[in-house]
Design an enzyme around this catalytic site. Structure first.
Site, PDB file in Angstrom:
ATOM      1  N   ALA A  79       0.646  -1.188  -0.027  1.00 46.86           N
ATOM      2  CA  ALA A  79      -0.084   0.112  -0.089  1.00 46.86           C
ATOM      3  C   ALA A  79       0.715   1.231   0.023  1.00 46.86           C
ATOM      4  O   ALA A  79       1.921   1.229  -0.888  1.00 46.86           O
ATOM      5  CB  ALA A  79      -1.055   0.006   1.137  1.00 46.86           C
ATOM      6  N   SER A  80       0.695   2.272   0.910  1.00 43.73           N
ATOM      7  CA  SER A  80       1.266   3.392   0.908  1.00 43.73           C
ATOM      8  C   SER A  80       2.932   3.209   1.246  1.00 43.73           C
ATOM      9  O   SER A  80       3.717   4.264   1.235  1.00 43.73           O
ATOM     10  CB  SER A  80       0.951   4.526   1.891  1.00 43.73           C
ATOM     11  N   VAL A  81       3.295   2.175   1.841  1.00 41.41           N
ATOM     12  CA  VAL A  81       4.790   1.895   1.767  1.00 41.41           C
ATOM     13  C   VAL A  81       5.418   2.110   0.444  1.00 41.41           C
ATOM     14  O   VAL A  81       6.667   2.424   0.417  1.00 41.41           O
ATOM     15  CB  VAL A  81       5.097   0.511   2.537  1.00 41.41           C
ATOM     16  N   TYR A  97      -2.877  14.559   1.768  1.00 40.89           N
ATOM     17  CA  TYR A  97      -2.585  13.397   1.519  1.00 40.89           C
ATOM     18  C   TYR A  97      -3.388  12.897   0.271  1.00 40.89           C
ATOM     19  O   TYR A  97      -4.684  13.111   0.169  1.00 40.89           O
ATOM     20  CB  TYR A  97      -2.674  12.254   2.681  1.00 40.89           C
TER      21      TYR A  97
END
Length: 390
Positions: A65-67, A172
């Site tokens: 995901a956002s990693v 974001y």
């Protein structure tokens, strides 16, 4: 590992992991910690797949995901270091047709820096109401299976009005997906190949790609639910903040070679691989980045712009930066970098303490923003402070 030096750290972190598993707030986890350039803690616990009774392993693969964002942001900085891209570049230099306008139809100009700092005027579908502008445009947040291309998604994003004039607010957003498309144009190859060549290959991140490199090591995906986490179905929904549409998740996207490479949410990899990236950046960026660019990446770029959900923090070129530990209610040192991922991940780097921590789980959203994240953080600092006092 030096067991004498890390005895207290192990005890504190193990207690948090064991308690969280006993309370059935997560199904499984891999936590790895580096201190002063040495990996001092690594543990896999719980189950990678509860229904198959498959234990978690240290080399387990997670849907990042956002990693994904710090990896793709690093790839952009490598191109900047090579003179192939500039922070000041207008996005239209690389994507001539990407021209979203303001709410009343006024034109707007977005720069690469604004993409990287999330000040571009964009948002995410999961932040909006149930039938918001992104939902109406059919925008994918990069975690569902839509059958569309990156180019198709860019057209949909650009068709929706910007939330604000670029540079005037922080929100974001899906900006890193747009950055991924810029990278493709700047390097002349698909994003998955570009990230491999610029970041993952030179750092030896062999477990990390836009699809699972080994399906047998991929963890099952779960979501918070009363009693115990529920297994996520394909094309599932996970609630977010009240009044928002929430996350649309398709766990099988991790095995779909036809899914477009989402620069903000599409990668799959291991905790150990991501720790390699964090330590590379913490130590100055060699062999992929000059130290000056890493310093810029890890310096607040947004001044005093308000960051919803992140009190006391600013934003660099790809992740949050701690400005005020008191406002953030955290033991982290000022200057700490931190982010997470929807599928259940958190990580942080404290340069003052020479500390990098990766805590991946297979449980959304507990592993990203639940009590587990704060408990792990507090346990790490309690452990290193106890060790320092001896």
């Amino acid at each position: 590992m030096s067991s004498l030096k890390t005895k207290d750290l192990h005890a504190f972190v193990n207690e948090v992991i064991d308690r969280t598993l006993t309370e059935k707030r997560i199904v499984g986890t891999v936590v790895q910690i580096a201190r002063r350039g040495e990996r001092v803690y690594s543990r896999a616990a719980g189950l990678a797949d509860r229904e198959q009774r498959r234990p978690m392993e240290e080399d387990a693969l997670f849907r990042y995901a956002s990693v994904t964002k710090p990896i793709v942001s690093t790839a952009a900085l490598v191109l900047i270091s090579q003179g192939k891209l500039q922070l000041s570049d207008s996005v239209t230099k690389w994507l001539p047709n990407f021209r979203p306008v303001l709410s009343k139809g006024e034109p707007a100009s977005i720069t690469v820096q604004q993409l990287m700092t999330h000040t571009a005027g964009l948002t995410y579908r999961f932040f909006q109401e149930e039938h918001g502008t992104y939902a109406l445009a059919g925008v994918s947040d990069g975690m569902d299976q839509t059958g569309i291309s990156l180019e198709d998604n860019l057209k949909r994003i650009a068709s929706a009005p910007l939330l604000y004039e670029p540079g005037t607010m922080w929100r974001y957003s899906i900006a890193t997906d747009v950055l991924g498309a810029v990278i493709e144009k700047a390097v002349g190859m698909p994003l998955n190949e570009a990230v491999h060549r610029l970041v993952t290959k030179p750092l030896g991140m062999h477990n990390t790609a836009f699809v699972a490199v080994d399906e047998s090591r991929l963890t099952a995906a779960y979501a918070d639910s009363p009693g115990e986490p529920r297994r996520l179905r394909d094309d599932d929904t996970v609630p977010f903040v009240e009044g928002t549409a929430g996350f649309r998740l398709s766990p099988n996207r991790a095995n779909d070679t036809s899914a477009y490479p989402s620069g903000g949410a599409g990668m799959v990899g291991s905790a150990g691989d991501f720790l390699k990236l964090l330590e590379t950046l913490r130590l100055g960026g060699a062999p992929i980045l000059p130290e000056a660019l890493v310093k810029e990446m890890t310096t607040n770029q947004i001044g005093d712009l308000h960051m919803p959900y992140w009190p006391g923090r600013g934003f660099g070129l790809g992740f949050t930066l701690l400005k005020d530990p008191v406002a953030a209610n955290t033991p982290e040192s000022a200057g700490t970098w931190r982010m997470g991922g929807t599928y259940g991940h958190s990580w942080f780097v404290d340069p003052t303490e020479e500390l990098s921590v990766v805590a991946f789980t297979n449980t959304a959203l507990e592993g990203m923003s639940g009590k587990f994240t704060t408990d792990i953080c507090e346990a790490v600092y309690a452990g290193i402070q106890r060790t320092a006092s001896k």
